[in-house]
Design an enzyme around this catalytic site. Structure first.
Site, PDB file in Angstrom:
ATOM      1  N   ASN A  61       7.261  -4.251  -9.169  1.00  0.00           N
ATOM      2  CA  ASN A  61       6.121  -3.796  -8.364  1.00  0.00           C
ATOM      3  C   ASN A  61       4.894  -4.534  -8.895  1.00  0.00           C
ATOM      4  O   ASN A  61       4.553  -4.380 -10.073  1.00  0.00           O
ATOM      5  CB  ASN A  61       5.879  -2.297  -8.536  1.00  0.00           C
ATOM      6  CG  ASN A  61       7.073  -1.462  -8.126  1.00  0.00           C
ATOM      7  OD1 ASN A  61       8.021  -1.947  -7.517  1.00  0.00           O
ATOM      8  ND2 ASN A  61       7.034  -0.182  -8.483  1.00  0.00           N
ATOM      9  N   LYS A  95      -2.343   2.624   1.401  1.00  0.00           N
ATOM     10  CA  LYS A  95      -1.765   1.269   1.420  1.00  0.00           C
ATOM     11  C   LYS A  95      -0.864   1.067   2.647  1.00  0.00           C
ATOM     12  O   LYS A  95      -0.240   0.033   2.817  1.00  0.00           O
ATOM     13  CB  LYS A  95      -0.969   1.001   0.137  1.00  0.00           C
ATOM     14  CG  LYS A  95      -1.839   0.903  -1.087  1.00  0.00           C
ATOM     15  CD  LYS A  95      -1.081   0.407  -2.295  1.00  0.00           C
ATOM     16  CE  LYS A  95      -2.022   0.368  -3.481  1.00  0.00           C
ATOM     17  NZ  LYS A  95      -2.444   1.774  -3.858  1.00  0.00           N
ATOM     18  N   ASN A 138      11.884   4.187 -10.953  1.00  0.00           N
ATOM     19  CA  ASN A 138      10.691   3.472 -10.503  1.00  0.00           C
ATOM     20  C   ASN A 138       9.598   3.554 -11.563  1.00  0.00           C
ATOM     21  O   ASN A 138       9.188   4.666 -11.946  1.00  0.00           O
ATOM     22  CB  ASN A 138      10.165   4.069  -9.200  1.00  0.00           C
ATOM     23  CG  ASN A 138       8.914   3.340  -8.729  1.00  0.00           C
ATOM     24  OD1 ASN A 138       8.980   2.219  -8.226  1.00  0.00           O
ATOM     25  ND2 ASN A 138       7.763   3.971  -8.947  1.00  0.00           N
ATOM     26  N   GLU A 139       9.175   2.394 -12.059  1.00  0.00           N
ATOM     27  CA  GLU A 139       8.057   2.311 -13.014  1.00  0.00           C
ATOM     28  C   GLU A 139       8.203   3.317 -14.149  1.00  0.00           C
ATOM     29  O   GLU A 139       7.216   3.966 -14.561  1.00  0.00           O
ATOM     30  CB  GLU A 139       6.742   2.520 -12.271  1.00  0.00           C
ATOM     31  CG  GLU A 139       6.504   1.483 -11.190  1.00  0.00           C
ATOM     32  CD  GLU A 139       5.054   1.394 -10.752  1.00  0.00           C
ATOM     33  OE1 GLU A 139       4.699   0.365 -10.130  1.00  0.00           O
ATOM     34  OE2 GLU A 139       4.267   2.311 -11.073  1.00  0.00           O
ATOM     35  N   TYR A 148      -5.084  -3.750  -7.873  1.00  0.00           N
ATOM     36  CA  TYR A 148      -5.488  -2.975  -9.061  1.00  0.00           C
ATOM     37  C   TYR A 148      -6.115  -3.868 -10.117  1.00  0.00           C
ATOM     38  O   TYR A 148      -6.987  -3.459 -10.863  1.00  0.00           O
ATOM     39  CB  TYR A 148      -4.300  -2.233  -9.656  1.00  0.00           C
ATOM     40  CG  TYR A 148      -3.910  -1.031  -8.852  1.00  0.00           C
ATOM     41  CD1 TYR A 148      -2.588  -0.804  -8.501  1.00  0.00           C
ATOM     42  CD2 TYR A 148      -4.862  -0.122  -8.420  1.00  0.00           C
ATOM     43  CE1 TYR A 148      -2.227   0.295  -7.732  1.00  0.00           C
ATOM     44  CE2 TYR A 148      -4.519   0.983  -7.650  1.00  0.00           C
ATOM     45  CZ  TYR A 148      -3.199   1.180  -7.316  1.00  0.00           C
ATOM     46  OH  TYR A 148      -2.852   2.248  -6.547  1.00  0.00           O
ATOM     47  N   TRP A 183       4.368  -2.077   0.101  1.00  0.00           N
ATOM     48  CA  TRP A 183       3.994  -0.676  -0.195  1.00  0.00           C
ATOM     49  C   TRP A 183       2.775  -0.338   0.670  1.00  0.00           C
ATOM     50  O   TRP A 183       1.666  -0.682   0.320  1.00  0.00           O
ATOM     51  CB  TRP A 183       3.714  -0.482  -1.696  1.00  0.00           C
ATOM     52  CG  TRP A 183       3.588   0.972  -2.031  1.00  0.00           C
ATOM     53  CD1 TRP A 183       2.429   1.680  -2.203  1.00  0.00           C
ATOM     54  CD2 TRP A 183       4.673   1.916  -2.189  1.00  0.00           C
ATOM     55  NE1 TRP A 183       2.718   2.992  -2.470  1.00  0.00           N
ATOM     56  CE2 TRP A 183       4.081   3.172  -2.461  1.00  0.00           C
ATOM     57  CE3 TRP A 183       6.053   1.821  -2.114  1.00  0.00           C
ATOM     58  CZ2 TRP A 183       4.837   4.327  -2.657  1.00  0.00           C
ATOM     59  CZ3 TRP A 183       6.804   2.960  -2.306  1.00  0.00           C
ATOM     60  CH2 TRP A 183       6.209   4.201  -2.574  1.00  0.00           C
TER      61      TRP A 183
HETATM   62  C1  GCU Z   1       3.134   2.316  -7.880  1.00  0.00           C
HETATM   63  C2  GCU Z   1       4.130   3.403  -7.535  1.00  0.00           C
HETATM   64  C3  GCU Z   1       3.894   4.008  -6.199  1.00  0.00           C
HETATM   65  C4  GCU Z   1       2.404   4.155  -5.963  1.00  0.00           C
HETATM   66  C5  GCU Z   1       1.826   2.762  -5.948  1.00  0.00           C
HETATM   67  C6  GCU Z   1       0.330   2.790  -5.696  1.00  0.00           C
HETATM   68  O1  GCU Z   1       3.637   1.138  -7.966  1.00  0.00           O
HETATM   69  O2  GCU Z   1       5.455   3.033  -7.640  1.00  0.00           O
HETATM   70  O3  GCU Z   1       4.535   5.238  -6.154  1.00  0.00           O
HETATM   71  O4  GCU Z   1       2.125   4.832  -4.805  1.00  0.00           O
HETATM   72  O5  GCU Z   1       2.000   2.165  -7.201  1.00  0.00           O
HETATM   73  O6  GCU Z   1      -0.388   2.885  -6.669  1.00  0.00           O
HETATM   74  O7  GCU Z   1      -0.072   2.720  -4.551  1.00  0.00           O
END
Ligand code: GCU
Length: 733
Positions: free
Chosen positions: A424, A525, A368-369, A430, A504
């Site tokens: 993602n 989130k 992941n990322e 953001y 998410w």
């Molecule tokens: C990212 C990440 C998550 C994180 C999310 C966020 O994409 O994969 O683990 O919690 O962003 O910033 O809410």
């Protein structure tokens, strides 16, 4: 017969990094605990990024009675993040990886009392994942422990925490039949396999035995519509017996049409889940898992991404039983570690070995990322290829995938490693504008029409205490989160080629490094709060879109009682085709529509609002107030931006902070002003600015952002933004 003895009670916990001898000596001073247990249930959820990360001890005496049986194995559902198991002072095993089960045999000692001492640590290091990520790395024994007593001849227990049995159904949709291979590993003997009323015998050779069955007129595991499960059983002539549930289904992926289940299009639309809870950390009970599944079912989702690590077996079982398609992954996340490859491989080996039989699992997530804080080096690529090849070797029946960070160039070589990819994206939270999510996938799909792509994360933080009638990105209001998701749902509906999309997140979760949005130690989130007590308005948007069975109507803004406006918007989410609104008992309108219904009503005083649809209703109370209720506003500064400017400060014939960075940069007069400002900002941000500067994809994205949202994002104050606007208003377009 196999005897299982739960080993959850009677533990002593020492929150100190001691030597084995010291741990034994200080035992009496320890805290009495039972499993599941974590030592970060509170300090891992209260912000400050200072939760206890280090070594601790769990000690327990085992009685002769508990140890009765020919061969006795100790099993931990998980030990986070690394553990050493000692038995009467002798080191029996070590285990790295905080999310998978492991077992070790307990030697016969003939003693009436035996001491089990387990050293567990979640300390920083450079070889065991995760080490850098946006969630709390709880330390402890967060799942159940038990003793497994078996006859001399028994099924395999130790290798990668295996269940000892592997079931591989191959479905022939046309003939409605399935060929099922059942394989077992054991120490010897003869195995009797039974499945669907049929029995077959096979002698164990080199510790292995197998049998093939055919199921005619097979009943498929058909997702939420019919998650039918079969059971395969294996019995040794010694009496040891194991079984596994399995399901017969076919998963398919098509770059143009998305995901297929049993031969038909079946877009995966759902959420991600972290395995933690307010006040308990990740030491969850079966009832906690059941409740989470009930909330997920109420939402109407047909898939869940279990992030960012192996979850408890109980939850995979619940997904099998409820027909929820699963994305399963290991915590290879954010930053690649040169010394971490072996750990990624062992965590993946255990994930696949322990979860292979779950019909609900469709893909193995490699990482992941991982390029968020690491460049795409050859070592990183090799690590991913090794993981992919391991997955293909252990499980040729499933695809591999990855969740990529939104800055990753879409022609990056890492995208060639997994079978299917996902991104993602956080445009509209953001950074950037909501429309950039649409543009991203349109560009990707146009440029790579042969690639299967998905949407592995998207979301916006919302604190249910914060509200606004003019919601904005970054204000943490419940209203902005709902608007954000309304856009995303429409964006996704218009792109059925997205094989899976995962909000998410279903729940707010602990991230002790966070202190924002009016809360400490939480990522907000979630569509539901971390204590599961409150469903935010956005939860009902998805319920309106996905829940086809339970008629419901939901009034948004119930917590936004005090409104400082003459007329207010009443927004309703419902899965019914028509909604009627009542104000103080009087019907004020009926609307036909789809999931979102908006009314505007005058606010004179205190009003009882009621919505009715399909025989169900919802109500709330709102009132007119003379002054804005300050408790509804988080980011006071950001919240007043819109009030900073008078209309006449934006003459459209001239440039302003409402123009995009890209437009301004192109202009011979405005461009240099912006470049000087950006260079100054970059100088203040050191290596983060370098990452941004050297990333063409991110530059492209920022180019589409308005100067105003960029400056707000960077925390610029009112005067400097107004000053720049005055300068830009002096430059004719
Ligand atoms: C990212 C990440 C998550 C994180 C999310 C966020 O994409 O994969 O683990 O919690 O962003 O910033 O809410």
């Amino acid at each position: 017969m196999r005897k299982i003895t739960p080993l959850n009670n009677g533990w002593v916990f020492l929150k100190a990094d001691l030597s084995p001898e010291q741990a034994e000596a200080y035992r009496e001073q320890g805290e009495r605990v039972s499993l599941p247990h974590t030592w970060n249930a509170l300090d891992g959820q209260d912000g400050g990024n200072n939760y206890h990360r280090g070594g601790c001890w769990y000690l327990r005496t085992l009685t002769a009675e508990e140890l009765s049986g020919e061969r006795v194995f100790l099993e931990f559902g998980a030990a986070a993040m690394s553990a050493e198991v000692r038995y009467n002072g002798e080191l029996l095993c070590r285990h790295d990886g905080g999310y998978s089960a492991f077992r070790v045999e307990l030697p016969k000692t003939g003693k009436t009392e035996n001491l089990l001492a387990v050293a567990v640590s979640n300390e920083d290091n450079d070889r065991v994942y995760p080490q850098k990520a946006d969630f709390t790395f709880y330390g402890g024994l967060p799942r159940e422990a038990r003793l497994i007593a078996v006859p001399e001849t028994h099924f395999e227990l130790v290798k990668d925490g295996t269940p000892g049995i592997k079931v591989t159904p191959v479905v022939d949709l046309e003939n409605r039949s399935a060929r099922v291979k059942v394989e077992t590993w054991q120490t010897g003997g003869t195995v009797t396999f039974s499945l669907n009323g049929e029995e077959k015998r096979a002698a164990s050779e080199n510790g292995y035995a197998a049998a093939d069955f055919t199921i005619e007129n097979v009943r498929l595991w058909d997702g939420v519509n019919d998650p039918f499960l079969y059971t395969a059983k294996a019995t040794l002539n010694s009496g040891d017996e194991i079984s596994a549930r399995f399901g017969c289904r076919v998963f398919g992926f098509d770059p143009g049409k998305g995901f297929f289940l049993n031969g038909r299009p079946y877009p995966l639309r759902g959420v991600s889940r972290h395995g933690d809870l307010k006040g308990k950390g990740n030491a969850l009970s079966y009832e906690d898992h059941e409740r989470d599944m009930a909330i997920l079912r109420e939402l109407g989702a047909n898939t869940v991404r279990l992030a960012h690590y192996q979850h408890a077996q109980e939850f995979y079982d619940l997904c099998d039983e409820n027909g929820i398609v699963v994305w399963a992954e290991i915590p290879y996340i954010t930053m690649h570690m040169a010394n971490g490859r072996e750990n990624t491989l062992s965590q993946m080996r255990e994930l696949i070995t322990q979860c292979y039989n779950h019909p609900s699992i469709a893909v193995w997530g490699l990482s992941n990322e991982i390029t968020a804080a690491s460049a795409v080096t050859e070592d990183l690529l090799e690590n991913h290829r090794a993981l992919r090849d391991l997955c293909r070797r252990l499980d040729p029946t499933r695809k591999t995938t990855m969740a990529n960070v939104f800055m990753l160039e879409t022609d990056s070589p890492i995208l060639d490693v997994p079978d299917v990819s996902s991104y993602n994206l956080y445009f509209g939270w953001y950074l950037g504008e909501l429309s950039q999510n649409d543009e991203f996938f349109d560009d990707f799909h146009k440029k790579y029409p042969g690639r299967v792509v998905g949407f592995s994360e998207y979301g916006a933080d919302a604190n249910p205490a914060f509200h606004s009638s003019r919601p904005e990105k970054g204000d943490y209001t419940e209203e902005y989160q709902a608007l954000y998701h309304e856009h995303m749902l429409d964006m996704i509906d218009a792109r059925p080629y997205l094989w899976a999309t995962h909000v998410w997140n279903l729940f707010d979760f602990a991230a002790d490094g966070r202190d924002e949005g009016g809360k400490h130690g939480e990522n907000q989130k979630g569509l539901v709060t971390i204590d599961r007590s409150l469903r935010k308005d956005a939860f009902y948007l998805y319920k309106a879109a996905w829940n086809k069975t339970e008629p419901f109507v939901h009034l948004c803004g119930k917590r936004y009682e005090n409104r400082c406006e003459e007329e207010t918007e009443i927004k309703i989410y419902s899965n019914q085709p028509e909604v009627t609104l009542y104000v103080d008992g009087t019907p004020v309108g009926t609307q036909a529509g789809r999931r979102v219904f908006r009314f505007r009503v005058p606010l004179l005083g205190e009003h009882l609002i009621r919505a009715e649809a399909g025989g169900v209703s919802d109500s709330m109370c709102i009132r007119r107030v003379q002054e804005p209720d300050g408790s509804y506003i988080f980011n006071k500064a950001a919240a007043t931006v819109t009030n900073w400017f008078d209309a006449d400060e934006f003459d459209p014939a001239f440039f302003s902070v409402q123009d995009t960075l890209g437009e301004l940069r192109q202009h011979p007069q405005a461009g240099p002003i912006i470049e000087t400002m950006m260079a100054k900002g970059a100088a203040e941000r050191g290596d983060v600015a370098d990452v941004v500067k050297d990333n063409p994809a991110l530059q492209r994205m920022m180019g589409r952002m308005t100067m105003l949202s960029l400056l707000k994002q960077s925390g610029a104050d009112e005067e400097s933004i107004k000053q720049l606007n005055r300068v830009l208003q002096g430059i004719k377009k």
